[in-house]
Design an enzyme around this catalytic site. Structure first.
Site, short mmCIF file in Angstrom:
data_model
loop_
_atom_site.label_atom_id
_atom_site.label_comp_id
_atom_site.label_asym_id
_atom_site.label_seq_id
_atom_site.Cartn_x
_atom_site.Cartn_y
_atom_site.Cartn_z
N TYR A 50 -2.13 0.11 10.85
CA TYR A 50 -2.09 -0.31 9.45
C TYR A 50 -0.77 0.08 8.79
O TYR A 50 -0.14 -0.73 8.11
CB TYR A 50 -3.28 0.32 8.71
CG TYR A 50 -3.38 -0.08 7.26
CD1 TYR A 50 -3.57 -1.41 6.90
CD2 TYR A 50 -3.31 0.88 6.25
CE1 TYR A 50 -3.67 -1.78 5.56
CE2 TYR A 50 -3.40 0.52 4.91
CZ TYR A 50 -3.59 -0.81 4.57
OH TYR A 50 -3.68 -1.17 3.25
N SER A 71 0.87 -1.19 0.00
CA SER A 71 0.00 0.00 0.00
C SER A 71 0.90 1.23 0.00
O SER A 71 2.10 1.12 0.33
CB SER A 71 -0.84 -0.01 1.28
OG SER A 71 -1.46 1.24 1.49
C1 8X3 Z 1 -4.88 1.88 1.59
C2 8X3 Z 1 -4.32 3.11 1.01
O1 8X3 Z 1 -4.72 5.61 0.60
O2 8X3 Z 1 -6.65 4.24 1.12
O3 8X3 Z 1 -4.01 0.81 1.45
O4 8X3 Z 1 -5.04 4.73 2.87
S1 8X3 Z 1 -5.23 4.50 1.41
#
Ligand code: 8X3
Length: 249
Positions: free
Chosen positions: A149, A136
């Protein structure tokens, strides 16, 4: 069952019951792979496997026995897409829920480690293996209330990038995919099923779709063996970073 007996290359996709995982399974199947799809929701996996002419097996990457059953009879693996993972909650460090952190670390980090370790010998033996890990932009940056996260995604990214060094000289390519906002069940899981809150995440901007990300994974998988796409960051045009998008300014 002896998957791979039909001579097609084999791709394993985790977290394949929806979103990026399911879309990636479809793209790889269209490229000619026999795709083995895994996820906890077995009914969805069975339907997807039937649709793409692949194999569906229940998989919980946090469970050793589940992983052992998932890989049984997989004699050959050419591609592994580590996609299982996700977020739970949006809380400050001061107020973080320890169980949410544990879930995020178990699924994103330890789950990726467990499956990668298990399939690594077969990926090397294939002579042209590929490991794609879907991290991510949260693996590259931090944001308020996202510590559980972002820390898990950073660790997952570090695990993947370390392997790139450790496998140097072996016939395995490694690609890290770092997506920004993608409209999938991601936010629904993060907000514990609160659809209104999940929808609000993407209001006022155009997020990526799961198919947008899957196409990029398909592109990485279809490069010749000597070409390694190390890291690909993709975001909607409307999002500049994890903290800034057209809505926040
Ligand atoms: C999620 C990325 O930009 O939606 O993995 O936080 S974001």
């Amino acid at each position: 069952m002896n998957v791979g007996a039909d001579g097609r290359k084999i791709a394993v996709v985790t977290g394949a019951s929806s979103g990026i995982g399911a879309a990636t399974a479809r793209v790889l199947a269209a490229q000619g792979y026999h795709v083995v799809v895994g996820a906890r929701r077995v009914d969805r996996i069975a339907a997807l496997a039937a649709e793409i002419g692949g194999t569906g097996r229940q998989l919980d990457v946090t469970d050793e026995a589940s992983v052992a059953a998932f890989v049984e009879g997989l004699d050959r693996i050419d591609v592994l897409v580590n996609n299982a993972g996700g977020a739970k909650g949006l809380a400050s460090v001061a107020e973080a829920d320890l169980d949410d952190w544990r879930w995020m670390w178990e699924t994103n980090v330890v789950g990726t480690l467990r499956l990668t370790q298990t399939l690594l010998p077969a990926l090397i033996a294939s002579g042209d293996g590929l490991i794609v890990t879907v991290t991510s932009i949260a693996a590259l940056d931090v944001y308020d209330n996202g510590g559980g996260y972002t820390s898990a995604k950073h660790a997952q990214g570090v695990l993947h990038r370390t392997l790139r060094y450790e496998l140097l000289g072996k016939p395995v390519r490694l690609t890290e995919i770092c997506p920004g906002m993608v409209e999938t069940e991601f936010s629904l899981v993060r907000f514990d099923g609160d659809q209104e809150r999940a929808d609000a995440t993407y209001q006022g901007l155009t997020p990526l779709t799961a198919e947008d990300v899957a196409e990029v994974i398909g592109f990485a998988a279809s490069r010749p063996p000597h070409v390694n796409l190390d890291q690909i960051i993709l975001k909607p045009r409307d999002q500049a970073s994890a903290r800034r998008n057209v809505r926040t300014g």
